[in-house]
Write a protein that holds these residues in place. Structure first.
Motif, mmCIF file in Angstrom:
data_model
loop_
_atom_site.group_PDB
_atom_site.id
_atom_site.type_symbol
_atom_site.label_atom_id
_atom_site.label_comp_id
_atom_site.label_asym_id
_atom_site.label_seq_id
_atom_site.Cartn_x
_atom_site.Cartn_y
_atom_site.Cartn_z
ATOM 1 N N ARG A 1 0.896 -1.111 0.074
ATOM 2 C CA ARG A 1 0.123 0.020 -0.050
ATOM 3 C C ARG A 1 0.918 1.248 0.094
ATOM 4 N N CYS B 1 0.833 4.301 -2.743
ATOM 5 C CA CYS B 1 0.024 5.536 -1.916
ATOM 6 C C CYS B 1 0.085 6.590 -2.906
ATOM 7 N N PRO B 2 -1.089 7.180 -3.161
ATOM 8 C CA PRO B 2 -1.231 8.066 -4.014
ATOM 9 C C PRO B 2 -0.735 9.593 -3.824
ATOM 10 N N PHE B 3 -0.373 9.762 -2.193
ATOM 11 C CA PHE B 3 0.106 10.838 -1.930
ATOM 12 C C PHE B 3 1.818 11.205 -1.972
ATOM 13 N N LYS C 1 2.706 12.158 1.852
ATOM 14 C CA LYS C 1 1.627 11.165 2.689
ATOM 15 C C LYS C 1 1.456 11.551 3.990
ATOM 16 N N PRO C 2 0.033 11.589 4.458
ATOM 17 C CA PRO C 2 -0.479 11.800 5.824
ATOM 18 C C PRO C 2 -0.152 10.579 6.399
ATOM 19 N N CYS D 1 -1.625 7.379 7.875
ATOM 20 C CA CYS D 1 -2.856 6.611 7.577
ATOM 21 C C CYS D 1 -3.964 6.778 8.159
ATOM 22 N N CYS E 1 -6.002 9.966 6.812
ATOM 23 C CA CYS E 1 -5.823 9.416 5.334
ATOM 24 C C CYS E 1 -7.417 9.828 4.891
ATOM 25 N N VAL F 1 -8.288 9.040 1.845
ATOM 26 C CA VAL F 1 -8.343 7.968 0.871
ATOM 27 C C VAL F 1 -8.903 6.677 1.614
ATOM 28 N N HIS F 2 -7.955 6.226 2.561
ATOM 29 C CA HIS F 2 -7.927 5.007 3.427
ATOM 30 C C HIS F 2 -8.036 3.884 2.350
ATOM 31 N N CYS F 3 -6.790 3.551 1.859
ATOM 32 C CA CYS F 3 -6.718 2.557 0.731
ATOM 33 C C CYS F 3 -6.764 1.020 1.227
ATOM 34 N N TYR F 4 -6.424 1.030 2.683
ATOM 35 C CA TYR F 4 -6.565 -0.458 3.035
ATOM 36 C C TYR F 4 -7.872 -1.073 3.147
#
Ligand code: SF4
Length: 90
Positions: free
Chosen positions: A16, A20-22, A26-27, A29, A32, A34-37
């Motif tokens: 991940r 990460c798109p940031f 990146k902040p 998580c 975040c 977005v919360h990609c998890y």
């Protein structure tokens, strides 16, 4: 030495992070937008952080302070869709 579940979670988290798109902005998580998890992994990470977070202060104090400072940084509104440079060949 990690158990199979923790090793799997670590591999997932590293994947991940790579995507990460940031990128470098990146902040943390937890903050975040977005919360990609996937939900199950997110719950696992919460358990890990509840355990490891307080202990990190004693075992890796510089990392712990950096993480706390990162949590205070403003969260970017939009991901920049930057990717971290992979060190993997192929
Ligand atoms: S949860 Fe957000 S900050 Fe964390 S890796 Fe996924 S997109 Fe990046």
């Amino acid at each position: 030495m990690l158990c199979a579940d923790c090793a799997s979670l670590l591999a997932y988290a590293e994947q991940r992070l790579q995507k990460c798109p940031f990128g470098e902005d990146k902040p943390t998580c937890v903050k975040c937008p977005v919360h990609c998890y996937k939900p199950a992994c997110r719950e696992q990470v919460k358990v890990v952080m509840r355990y490891a977070g307080p202990r990190l202060l004693f075992r890796r104090p510089i990392l712990a302070v950096r993480h706390l400072l990162d949590e205070r940084k403003p969260v970017p509104d939009q991901p920049r869709f930057k990717r971290r440079v992979s060190t993997d060949s192929g």
